[in-house]
Design an enzyme around this catalytic site. Structure first.
Site, short mmCIF file in Angstrom:
data_model
loop_
_atom_site.label_atom_id
_atom_site.label_comp_id
_atom_site.label_asym_id
_atom_site.label_seq_id
_atom_site.Cartn_x
_atom_site.Cartn_y
_atom_site.Cartn_z
CG HIS A 1 116.74 1.13 55.35
ND1 HIS A 1 115.49 0.60 55.81
CD2 HIS A 1 117.36 1.59 56.30
CE1 HIS A 1 115.43 0.88 57.10
NE2 HIS A 1 116.58 1.21 57.68
CB SER B 1 117.45 4.77 58.24
OG SER B 1 118.54 5.26 58.98
CE LYS C 1 116.79 -1.60 59.72
NZ LYS C 1 118.06 -1.22 59.49
C1 LIG Z 1 119.00 -0.87 60.69
C2 LIG Z 1 120.31 -0.32 60.07
C3 LIG Z 1 121.32 -0.78 60.61
C4 LIG Z 1 121.33 -2.20 61.88
O1 LIG Z 1 121.06 -3.18 61.30
P1 LIG Z 1 120.37 -4.37 62.33
O2 LIG Z 1 120.49 -5.61 61.52
O3 LIG Z 1 118.94 -3.93 62.89
O4 LIG Z 1 121.34 -4.36 63.52
C5 LIG Z 1 122.62 -0.90 60.20
N1 LIG Z 1 122.90 0.05 58.88
C6 LIG Z 1 121.85 0.90 58.41
C7 LIG Z 1 122.09 1.93 57.66
C8 LIG Z 1 120.39 0.59 59.17
O5 LIG Z 1 119.44 1.21 58.72
#
Ligand SMILES: *Cc1c(COP(=O)(O)O)cnc(C)c1O
Length: 391
Positions: free
Chosen positions: A208, A180, A239
Site C-alpha cells: 500500500h 492495510s 494496488k
Molecule cells: C494486498 C496485499 C498483498 C497481496 O497483494 P496481491 O498482489 O493482491 O496478491 C500483500 N501484502 C499486503 C501488505 C497487502 O496489502
C-alpha cells in the site's frame, strides 16, 4: 448427519455474528463511480489509488501486447514462460525503486509465499508485526520458522523480543509498510536500527506504499530515505499500479536466489503479456509525472480533515487508507448497507480481518475522486453516523 454439515453450521454462525462476507459484483471498469449489483455508486473501496485500473494508456499497451504475444503464458517462468516484457518490467522496476534488481511474481501474495520460505527455515526466527498481512503470515507458516509476534508498530517491543533471541543465527524482521486495515505507517527507521544492532535481515511489504508514499510513489523506503538499508522489499502491482502481479526488490544475489528457490516462480504459470505490458506503462507514467500521486494526497487531506472535524474516529491513519471506527461488527455492516442504499460503496470490515470490537468502515481514497464526489460522501457519512448514533 452428513459429513459436510459442519460447513452449514459454520456459515450459520458467521451469519449470526454479522461476519458473513457479502461478495458484491462489479459490472464494468473500475473508477470513481462504478456499477455494483446494477446500481451506480461512488467507489470508496478499491485499491485503485491512481486510477490506473482503467487508464487508456494501459489498455492500449495491453491490447498491443496481446497482438504481439497472445493471451496465455503456457508455462512457468523457469521453463518457457519468461518473455522479453517480464525482463523489461523487472529492469524498470529496479531503477524506479532504486535497487540492484527485482524479480516479478503472479501477485503480492505469491511474492510473500516465495521469499519467506526461501530465506528462513526451522532453525531460524521471524519477528513479525502483529498486524502483518495474511500473505506474510502464510509465508511464515509455510517456512516452518518460529514466529515471534511483536506489538503493532512498537520498536521497543521488537527490541526486547529480538534481544531475547539474540543468539539465533538467522533472524528476519518483517513488517507491512502501510498497514492495510489501519492506514498507519511502519516505524521503518527504528526497525532498521534494531536490525543493524542484532544483525537481522529486514523485509518490508510495500503493497500500500507503492504509488502512494515517497517521491513520485516510489514507496516507503524512499519515503524514509532508507535506500540500501532494507534487505527485502515486497511490492504489488495489484494496488496503485491498477493491474496484477507482485515482485521482490533488493540485491541481485537475492533475486538470483529466488529464481532458483521461489516456489510460485517455479511451479505456477507466468503473468500474462497483457498484464506485464500494463505494469511497464505504469512505471513509465510514474517516472514522467507525479501529478496523480499529488492529487491522491490532496484528496486524502481534504477527506480526512473534514471527517475528523465532524467527529469521526479515523484511528491512526497517515495514508489514503482510512478506517472509520464503528466498534460493533453488526452496526458497521448496517452503516455500510445504508451507505450503499444512498449510493456509496464502502465496505465494513469485521473479525477476523480486524479484532472483534474494532469493526469499521474502510474508506480508500483515489486520485480519480473529484472534490465534489468527496464532499457529497462526507455529508452522507455525517447523516448516517448521526442516525446510527456513532456521532
Ligand atoms: C494486498 C496485499 C498483498 C497481496 O497483494 P496481491 O498482489 O493482491 O496478491 C500483500 N501484502 C499486503 C501488505 C497487502 O496489502
Amino acid at each position: 448427519m452428513d459429513k459436510l454439515d459442519f460447513i452449514n453450521e459454520e456459515l450459520d454462525r458467521l451469519k449470526e455474528a454479522g461476519l458473513l462476507i457479502n461478495v458484491r459484483t462489479i459490472e464494468g471498469p473500475q473508477g470513481a463511480w462504478i456499477t455494483v449489483d446494477g446500481k451506480k455508486v461512488l467507489n470508496l473501496c478499491s485499491n485503485n489509488y491512481l486510477g490506473f485500473a482503467n487508464d487508456p494508456q494501459l489498455r492500449s499497451a495491453s491490447q498491443k501486447a496481446i497482438d504481439t504475444y497472445g493471451v496465455g503464458p503456457a508455462a512457468v517462468r523457469t521453463i518457457a514462460g519468461t518473455i522479453t516484457l517480464h525482463k523489461e518490467l523487472e529492469r524498470k522496476l529496479a531503477v524506479f525503486k532504486g535497487v540492484e534488481s527485482t524479480i516479478s511474481f503472479q501477485s503480492g501474495f505469491c511474492a510473500n509465499l516465495a521469499v519467506i520460505p526461501a530465506i528462513v527455515g526451522k532453525e531460524d526466527v521471524v519477528f513479525s508485526d502483529e498486524l502483518n498481512h495474511a500473505s506474510i503470515i502464510d509465508g511464515c507458516r509455510l517456512s516452518k520458522t518460529r514466529i515471534v509476534r511483536y506489538e503493532h508498530c512498537n520498536p521497543d517491543d521488537l527490541q526486547s523480543k529480538i534481544h531475547a533471541e539474540k543468539d539465533i543465527k538467522r533472524k528476519l524482521i518483517i513488517t507491512d509498510g502501510v498497514f492495510s486495515m489501519e492506514g498507519d505507517i511502519a516505524p521503518l527507521p527504528e526497525i532498521v536500527e534494531i536490525a543493524e544492532k542484532y544483525d537481522a535481515i529486514t523485509m518490508v511489504d510495500d503493497a500500500h506504499g507503492e504509488g502512494v508514499l515517497g517521491r513520485g510513489g516510489r514507496g516507503i523506503v524512499d519515503h524514509f530515505n532508507l535506500h540500501g538499508k532494507v534487505d527485502i522489499e515486497v511490492g504489488t502491482m495489484s494496488k496503485a499500479f491498477g493491474v496484477v502481479g507482485g515482485y521482490i526488490a533488493g540485491a541481485k544475489r537475492l533475486t538470483d536466489f529466488l529464481t532458483q528457490k521461489g516456489r510460485p516462480f517455479l511451479f505456477s504459470s507466468a503473468v500474462t503479456a497483457a498484464d506485464v505490458a500494463a505494469c511497464i506503462t505504469v512505471v513509465d507514467a510514474l517516472n514522467k509525472s507525479d501529478d496523480l500521486v499529488r492529487k491522491l494526497w490532496s484528496n486524502t487531506s481534504f477527506f480526512q480533515d473534514e471527517m475528523k472535524e465532524i467527529g469521526f474516529n479515523l484511528g491512526n491513519t497517515k495514508t489514503p487508507i482510512m478506517p472509520v471506527m464503528i466498534g460493533d461488527a453488526k452496526v458497521a455492516k448496517d452503516f455500510s448497507q445504508k451507505l450503499f442504499e444512498e449510493g456509496i460503496f464502502a465496505q465494513s470490515i469485521g473479525y477476523p480481518t480486524v479484532p472483534k470490537d474494532r469493526a469499521r468502515i474502510r474508506v480508500m481514497l483515489s486520485a480519480t475522486h473529484s472534490e465534489e464526489d468527496l464532499a457529497w460522501a462526507i455529508e452522507l457519512f455525517e447523516k448516517i453516523g448521526k442516525s446510527l448514533r456513532i456521532l
